[in-house]
Design an enzyme around this catalytic site. Structure first.
Site, PDB file in Angstrom:
ATOM      1  CB  CYS A  92      -0.993  -0.037   1.221  1.00  0.00           C
ATOM      2  SG  CYS A  92      -1.867   1.377   1.574  1.00  0.00           S
TER       3      CYS A  92
ATOM      4  NE  ARG B 266       2.715   0.559   3.465  1.00  0.00           N
ATOM      5  CZ  ARG B 266       3.824  -0.107   3.366  1.00  0.00           C
ATOM      6  NH1 ARG B 266       4.179  -0.632   4.779  1.00  0.00           N
ATOM      7  NH2 ARG B 266       4.593  -0.217   2.336  1.00  0.00           N
TER       8      ARG B 266
ATOM      9  CD  GLU C 235      -6.377   1.890  -6.422  1.00  0.00           C
ATOM     10  OE1 GLU C 235      -6.408   3.083  -5.706  1.00  0.00           O
ATOM     11  OE2 GLU C 235      -6.407   1.022  -6.115  1.00  0.00           O
TER      12      GLU C 235
END
Ligand code: ARG
Length: 384
Positions: A64, A67, A241
């Site tokens: 990730c 974070r 994404e």
């Protein structure tokens, strides 16, 4: 045997919790836990322990990039819910809280953990809480190919979609020892963004849209030896994404050829860099559309910079940063970002989130029996 291991894991976690949050001596709490485990084979996290554990699991998620925000995670304690209907209500509330009118809030809903002795567990079958169906037809897949298996599993349970490219999948909930049941997602819980481009008028005619809140629903949250098999969590999107991967991947919506053609690029010749140019415009459209809709989204340059800041903060706190380079570096313009030029060990710290076998695949083995989930993935880049 099981309880020895549980006790050991619990001890490690409780000591970490007490030391990181300056809570003094953990001995009394440790004795309490030992007693509970001896009596019932399981123990119960306090809500503070649960909160801390969930945040640290995020901090330890090697794949990730977001974070730095782990401390802002909102933890919804749903451990007392015992029917599928109650779980569905909680999930609806999760989605509304997370969408937060566009100002996306990171939320995790934690349901009761797997029982270490009986193995009884709750499973949410959906890989992501919100996703579009993928229907296999003779002329190819309609919708999102990545969801074709799950869509089929839903249909086996009696769900039927409309057959469009953007059908919302139902939520499938399996309570311990009970047959799974599905629920349609109410529209009021699903914020969506229709795609347009800041300059290309034709772009909106592609009919693309995406949902605003990415919620991973199929990972196991492990805290102090307890496995929370139902603990869906969300962040907000980074534009690549959607633009690069969900829209651009050849095995997903595969939009690069069409976008390039509409841009008038020569798609016969790799050296025109038509894929690169089309991908850039897809990402631009995603950023533009989310911004216009008032929905929080990160761009990959900012996210990378934030991750570097996270690394510095962690080092300053005396912790080694672990990360999976191939996941941290965004899927476009890699070397233009500082993360590209870094190296991290990809070792697994705990608490953490782990992969699980899809619940709809028969004879599903508990993840604890399958070895380290980070090493079964090989070189395949998962879609999470
Ligand atoms: N990439 C996944 C999807 O498109 C979402 C993964 C989680 N992403 C996040 N920004 N928290 O559905």
């Amino acid at each position: 045997m099981i309880t020895d291991l549980l006790l050991q894991r619990a001890g490690e976690f409780i000591r970490q919790f007490y030391s990181e949050s300056n809570r003094g001596n953990p001995d009394q709490r440790l004795r309490e836990i030992e007693e509970e485990i001896e009596k019932s084979g399981i123990y119960t996290h306090t809500s503070e322990e649960l909160q801390f554990g969930a945040k640290i699991a995020w901090r330890n998620s090697n794949r990730c990039i977001g974070r730095i925000f782990h401390e802002t995670l909102e933890v919804l304690d749903c451990r007392n819910l015992s029917s599928a209907g109650e779980v569905m209500n909680a999930l609806e509330e999760h989605l509304i809280r997370a969408a937060n009118g566009g100002n996306i809030q990171s939320v995790i809903s934690v349901f009761q953990p797997r029982h270490p002795v009986t193995g009884k567990e709750i499973r949410i079958w959906n890989p992501k809480l919100i996703r579009y169906a993928g229907y296999r037809t003779e002329s190819g897949i309609i919708g999102d190919p990545e969801e074709a298996d799950f869509t089929q599993a839903c249909m086996k349970l009696g769900w039927k979609g409309k057959g469009t490219s953007f059908d919302l999948l139902p939520v499938v909930i399996e309570m311990p020892g009970v047959e799974p049941v599905w629920f349609e997602l109410p529209e009021r819980c699903v914020l969506e963004v229709e795609m347009e481009h800041p300059e290309f008028e034709w772009f909106s005619k592609l009919g693309l849209k995406w949902y605003a809140v990415p919620v991973i629903a199929d990972m196991v949250l492990e805290i102090g030896g307890l496995h929370y098999t139902a603990a869906p969590f969300n962040g907000w999107f980074m534009e690549t994404e959607i633009g690069s991967r969900n829209f651009g991947d050849p095995h997903r919506l595969n939009m690069l050829p069409e976008v390039a053609a509409r841009m008038g690029l020569d798609t016969k010749n790799d050296r025109t860099l038509w894929k690169d140019r089309a991908m850039l415009e897809l990402n631009q459209a995603v950023l533009h559309s989310f911004r216009k809709a008032g929905v929080r989204i990160a761009d990959h340059h900012t996210a990378s910079r934030q991750f570097i800041t996270f690394c510095r903060k962690e080092q300053a706190a005396g912790r080694e940063v672990t990360a999976d380079w191939s996941w941290i570096v965004p899927p476009m313009s890699g070397s233009s970002m500082e993360v590209f030029h870094q190296n991290w060990p990809n070792t697994v710290k705990t608490p953490n989130f782990y992969y699980n076998t899809p619940a709809w695949k028969s004879g599903s083995t508990p993840d604890s029996a399958k070895g380290c989930p980070f090493h079964i993935s090989g070189r395949i880049r998962h879609q999470n």
